[in-house]
Motif scaffolding. Structure first.
Motif, PDB file in Angstrom:
ATOM      1  N   PRO A  91       0.793  -1.437   0.284  1.00 27.25           N
ATOM      2  CA  PRO A  91      -0.280   0.504  -0.176  1.00 27.25           C
ATOM      3  C   PRO A  91       0.592   1.354   0.352  1.00 27.25           C
ATOM      4  O   PRO A  91       0.247   1.938  -0.819  1.00 27.25           O
ATOM      5  CB  PRO A  91      -0.821   0.242   1.002  1.00 27.25           C
ATOM      6  CG  PRO A  91      -0.636  -1.568   1.480  1.00 27.25           C
ATOM      7  CD  PRO A  91       0.555  -2.182   1.242  1.00 27.25           C
ATOM      8  N   GLN A  92       2.093   1.040   0.766  1.00 28.87           N
ATOM      9  CA  GLN A  92       2.814   2.414   0.688  1.00 28.87           C
ATOM     10  C   GLN A  92       3.544   2.590  -0.422  1.00 28.87           C
ATOM     11  O   GLN A  92       3.513   4.040  -1.207  1.00 28.87           O
ATOM     12  CB  GLN A  92       4.131   2.202   1.791  1.00 28.87           C
ATOM     13  CG  GLN A  92       3.968   1.707   3.280  1.00 28.87           C
ATOM     14  CD  GLN A  92       3.136   0.670   3.575  1.00 28.87           C
ATOM     15  OE1 GLN A  92       3.041  -0.460   2.596  1.00 28.87           O
ATOM     16  NE2 GLN A  92       2.618   0.403   4.845  1.00 28.87           N
ATOM     17  N   LEU A  93       3.483   1.414  -0.947  1.00 35.27           N
ATOM     18  CA  LEU A  93       4.275   1.530  -3.193  1.00 35.27           C
ATOM     19  C   LEU A  93       3.442   2.934  -3.814  1.00 35.27           C
ATOM     20  O   LEU A  93       3.582   2.577  -4.453  1.00 35.27           O
ATOM     21  CB  LEU A  93       4.657   0.591  -3.464  1.00 35.27           C
ATOM     22  CG  LEU A  93       5.653   0.417  -4.300  1.00 35.27           C
ATOM     23  CD1 LEU A  93       6.476   1.526  -4.939  1.00 35.27           C
ATOM     24  CD2 LEU A  93       6.421  -0.436  -5.156  1.00 35.27           C
ATOM     25  N   GLN A  94       2.299   1.740  -3.170  1.00 33.17           N
ATOM     26  CA  GLN A  94       0.295   2.162  -4.594  1.00 33.17           C
ATOM     27  C   GLN A  94       0.231   3.723  -4.129  1.00 33.17           C
ATOM     28  O   GLN A  94       0.099   4.331  -5.708  1.00 33.17           O
ATOM     29  CB  GLN A  94      -0.339   1.530  -4.282  1.00 33.17           C
ATOM     30  CG  GLN A  94      -0.055   0.033  -4.754  1.00 33.17           C
ATOM     31  CD  GLN A  94      -0.911  -0.269  -6.011  1.00 33.17           C
ATOM     32  OE1 GLN A  94      -0.639   0.880  -6.924  1.00 33.17           O
ATOM     33  NE2 GLN A  94      -0.477  -1.359  -5.864  1.00 33.17           N
ATOM     34  N   LYS A  95       0.396   4.201  -2.449  1.00 31.12           N
ATOM     35  CA  LYS A  95      -0.220   5.676  -2.727  1.00 31.12           C
ATOM     36  C   LYS A  95       1.213   5.958  -3.012  1.00 31.12           C
ATOM     37  O   LYS A  95       1.356   7.659  -3.306  1.00 31.12           O
ATOM     38  CB  LYS A  95       0.439   6.021  -0.944  1.00 31.12           C
ATOM     39  CG  LYS A  95      -0.144   7.018  -0.623  1.00 31.12           C
ATOM     40  CD  LYS A  95      -1.727   7.382  -0.597  1.00 31.12           C
ATOM     41  CE  LYS A  95      -1.966   8.516  -0.193  1.00 31.12           C
ATOM     42  NZ  LYS A  95      -2.959   9.060  -1.252  1.00 31.12           N
ATOM     43  N   ALA A  96       2.821   6.165  -2.520  1.00 29.62           N
ATOM     44  CA  ALA A  96       3.358   6.738  -3.639  1.00 29.62           C
ATOM     45  C   ALA A  96       3.870   7.307  -4.632  1.00 29.62           C
ATOM     46  O   ALA A  96       3.991   8.294  -5.050  1.00 29.62           O
ATOM     47  CB  ALA A  96       4.796   6.564  -2.942  1.00 29.62           C
ATOM     48  N   LEU A  97       3.638   6.525  -5.689  1.00 25.53           N
ATOM     49  CA  LEU A  97       2.929   6.146  -6.491  1.00 25.53           C
ATOM     50  C   LEU A  97       1.877   7.213  -7.932  1.00 25.53           C
ATOM     51  O   LEU A  97       2.643   7.817  -8.715  1.00 25.53           O
ATOM     52  CB  LEU A  97       3.299   4.399  -7.914  1.00 25.53           C
ATOM     53  CG  LEU A  97       4.020   3.870  -7.881  1.00 25.53           C
ATOM     54  CD1 LEU A  97       3.878   2.977  -8.158  1.00 25.53           C
ATOM     55  CD2 LEU A  97       5.376   4.633  -8.105  1.00 25.53           C
ATOM     56  N   GLU A  98       1.031   7.912  -6.548  1.00 32.18           N
ATOM     57  CA  GLU A  98       0.175   8.458  -6.743  1.00 32.18           C
ATOM     58  C   GLU A  98       0.460  10.005  -7.389  1.00 32.18           C
ATOM     59  O   GLU A  98       0.098  10.329  -8.558  1.00 32.18           O
ATOM     60  CB  GLU A  98      -1.519   8.858  -5.964  1.00 32.18           C
ATOM     61  CG  GLU A  98      -1.497   7.628  -5.902  1.00 32.18           C
ATOM     62  CD  GLU A  98      -3.063   8.140  -4.887  1.00 32.18           C
ATOM     63  OE1 GLU A  98      -3.174   8.911  -4.056  1.00 32.18           O
ATOM     64  OE2 GLU A  98      -3.333   6.724  -4.714  1.00 32.18           O
TER      65      GLU A  98
END
Length: 210
Positions: free
Chosen positions: A126-133
């Motif tokens: 989830p942290q990577l998905q959020k950071a890619l926004e």
């Protein structure tokens, strides 16, 4: 370690496992070509600029040949170590490198896959998905600025992340990582595209690149 450094390390580990000669999603590039590209981008700005300035292309090709001739483990060490301490690519690591490392990691992992076929992506935190926004928004505004449709990129949890372009409304839904790859024009990706048939077809045939 930052998420960008984590993704860099994961990319290098995948390269070690795959070897230098496997195909990537970058047409005509092997894993070795991909490693050389990353090294030039971060360590040889004098050569990287030749990708955009035609009269310097000869110098770029010469430097590329120099690095291509290196041993595979040496290339991987250069990629893993990243840019020199004084480089803006190190100073702005989380801004400039996260999306680059993620997209090229996927280029490697999906190399040789049928671009029109189904593909099961790796599971991202989830942290990577959020950071890619954030990079998704920036990339989409660049690659879709001339889109033949008004495109809304939406997350799987129902959030609208960015809307770009003019024309009939088309929605592209998927995880942040898959949307980022789609915005860069990569395939295969796991997204759902909905809208008027003509607009969806026009969008599918439109170029998406920075």
């Amino acid at each position: 370690m930052s998420l960008a450094r984590d993704e860099r390390a994961a990319l290098v580990e995948s390269m070690r496992e795959s070897g230098p000669d496997v195909p990537t999603m970058c047409e005509g590039w092997t894993a070795r070509d991909l490693a050389v590209h990353l090294i030039l981008r971060e360590r040889r700005p004098d050569a990287a600029i030749g990708m955009f300035v035609p009269f310097l292309a000869g110098h770029t090709r010469s430097v590329e040949r120099e690095y291509t001739a290196k041993q595979w483990p040496d290339l991987l060490d250069l990629v893993l170590n990243g840019p020199p301490w004084y480089s803006p690519f190190r100073l702005l690591d989380s801004v400039l490198n996260l999306a680059e490392m993620f997209v090229h990691h996927e280029d490697l992992l999906r190399g040789g896959a049928d671009p029109d076929g189904p593909f099961l992506p790796r599971k991202l935190t989830p942290q990577l998905q959020k950071a890619l926004e954030r990079p998704l928004t920036m990339v989409a505004r660049a690659t879709l600025r001339s889109s033949p449709a008004r495109v809304t990129l939406g997350s799987v949890d129902g959030r609208e992340l960015v809307t770009v372009g003019r024309g009939d409304a088309v929605s592209v839904t998927g995880s942040t990582g898959e949307l980022l790859l789609w915005a860069f024009g990569r395939a295969p990706v796991d997204v759902k595209v909905t809208g008027p048939d003509a607009a969806v077809a026009a969008l599918a045939n439109a170029e998406r690149s920075v």
